[in-house]
Scaffold this active site. Structure first.
Site, PDB file in Angstrom:
ATOM      1  N   ARG A   1       0.102  -1.401  -0.099  1.00 40.28           N
ATOM      2  CA  ARG A   1       0.147  -0.091   0.058  1.00 40.28           C
ATOM      3  C   ARG A   1       0.833   1.344  -0.446  1.00 40.28           C
ATOM      4  O   ARG A   1       1.756   1.257   0.532  1.00 40.28           O
ATOM      5  CB  ARG A   1      -0.902   0.158   1.495  1.00 40.28           C
ATOM      6  CG  ARG A   1      -2.587   0.488   0.924  1.00 40.28           C
ATOM      7  CD  ARG A   1      -3.195   0.879   2.408  1.00 40.28           C
ATOM      8  NE  ARG A   1      -2.212   0.768   3.898  1.00 40.28           N
ATOM      9  CZ  ARG A   1      -3.075   1.630   4.381  1.00 40.28           C
ATOM     10  NH1 ARG A   1      -4.535   1.317   4.687  1.00 40.28           N
ATOM     11  NH2 ARG A   1      -2.565   1.323   5.422  1.00 40.28           N
TER      12      ARG A   1
ATOM     13  N   ASP B   1       0.630  -2.253  12.417  1.00 39.98           N
ATOM     14  CA  ASP B   1       0.832  -2.765  10.881  1.00 39.98           C
ATOM     15  C   ASP B   1       1.236  -4.946  11.110  1.00 39.98           C
ATOM     16  O   ASP B   1       2.263  -5.185  11.207  1.00 39.98           O
ATOM     17  CB  ASP B   1       2.073  -2.215  10.513  1.00 39.98           C
ATOM     18  CG  ASP B   1       2.696  -2.292   9.344  1.00 39.98           C
ATOM     19  OD1 ASP B   1       3.230  -1.092   8.599  1.00 39.98           O
ATOM     20  OD2 ASP B   1       2.854  -3.427   8.658  1.00 39.98           O
TER      21      ASP B   1
ATOM     22  N   ASP C   1       5.040  -6.236   9.635  1.00 36.99           N
ATOM     23  CA  ASP C   1       5.718  -5.496  10.597  1.00 36.99           C
ATOM     24  C   ASP C   1       5.419  -6.119  11.985  1.00 36.99           C
ATOM     25  O   ASP C   1       7.343  -6.656  12.513  1.00 36.99           O
ATOM     26  CB  ASP C   1       6.021  -3.946  10.701  1.00 36.99           C
ATOM     27  CG  ASP C   1       6.130  -2.908   9.873  1.00 36.99           C
ATOM     28  OD1 ASP C   1       6.905  -3.659   9.067  1.00 36.99           O
ATOM     29  OD2 ASP C   1       6.629  -1.870   9.814  1.00 36.99           O
TER      30      ASP C   1
END
Ligand code: PRP
Ligand code: URA
Length: 209
Positions: A104, A200, A203
């Site tokens: 994204r 996230d 991550d």
């Protein structure tokens, strides 16, 4: 309009709370995502057809049921979708796995494609697109479009957490695709992150920033 199934099984909800917790480190996060994916696979495959067979037990013949030879394809959206693949393969070991690479753009929030490798016979497969997060819905909608462009007809979407905005976007773009989630959260923030969400997903799975 496609259905949205919120999977309220207590084990899924309990594990999701641990996944959301910011204190959960990558190792435990990965394990929990895999476990929840496995539990969700149980619900996503609930409509698979069965046929009756006869099995000889050590005692007698039993009328029993097996899956009608359906071909399944799992399509994780890279990267974060990878965290859900092994859990699903534990329940559906014969599934083929295709990969769609999308990230994204942090400014536009629009999905950018960088990889696509799919089983050659996706038109004949029941496909399950997997990604932990359904935020704006841009990535999932684009991934589903790739599959349809290549002939896919039977597609489901499975995510851990969705924003209402993402659910609506996928429903509008793909009214034929049922959506399975463990939770629909409140909203998106100004950076396109799900609130309260889990942060996230990529991550946290892979220990990057
Ligand atoms: C995350 C997530 C989804 C996407 C959701 O991936 O795993 O693919 O964002 O957002 P959307 O619904 O607004 O499109 P990201 O782009 O961060 O890439 P990554 O998996 O490589 O971390
Ligand atoms: N991608 C993520 O990993 N988390 C969000 O909350 C939104 C998009």
């Amino acid at each position: 309009m496609a259905d949205v199934h919120v999977l309220n099984h207590p084990l899924i909800q309990h594990k999701l709370s641990l996944i959301r917790d910011e204190r959960t480190g990558s190792k435990e996060f990965r394990e929990l995502v895999e476990e929840v994916a496995m539990l969700m696979a149980y619900e996503v495959t609930r409509d698979f057809a069965l046929q009756e067979i006869e099995v000889k037990t050590p005692v007698a013949f039993a009328k029993s049921k097996v899956l009608v030879g359906r071909k399944v394809g799992l399509v994780p959206i890279l990267r974060a979708g990878l965290g859900m693949v092994d859990g699903m393969l534990r329940l559906i070991p014969a599934a083929k796995v295709g990969h769609v690479g999308l990230y994204r753009d942090p400014e536009t929030l629009l999905p950018v494609e960088y990889y696509c490798k799919l089983p050659s016979d996706i038109a004949e497969r029941d496909l399950i697109v997997i990604d932990p997060m359904l935020a704006t819905g841009g990535s999932a909608s684009a991934a589903i479009m790739f599959l349809k462009d290549r002939g896919a007809k039977n597609i489901k979407l499975m995510c851990l957490i969705a924003a209402p905005e993402g659910v609506l976007a996928v429903q509008n773009a793909h009214p034929d695709v049922d959506i399975f989630v463990a939770a629909v959260d409140e909203r998106l923030n100004e950076h396109g992150y799900i609130v309260p969400g889990l942060g996230d997903a990529g991550d946290r799975l892979f220990g990057t920033k």
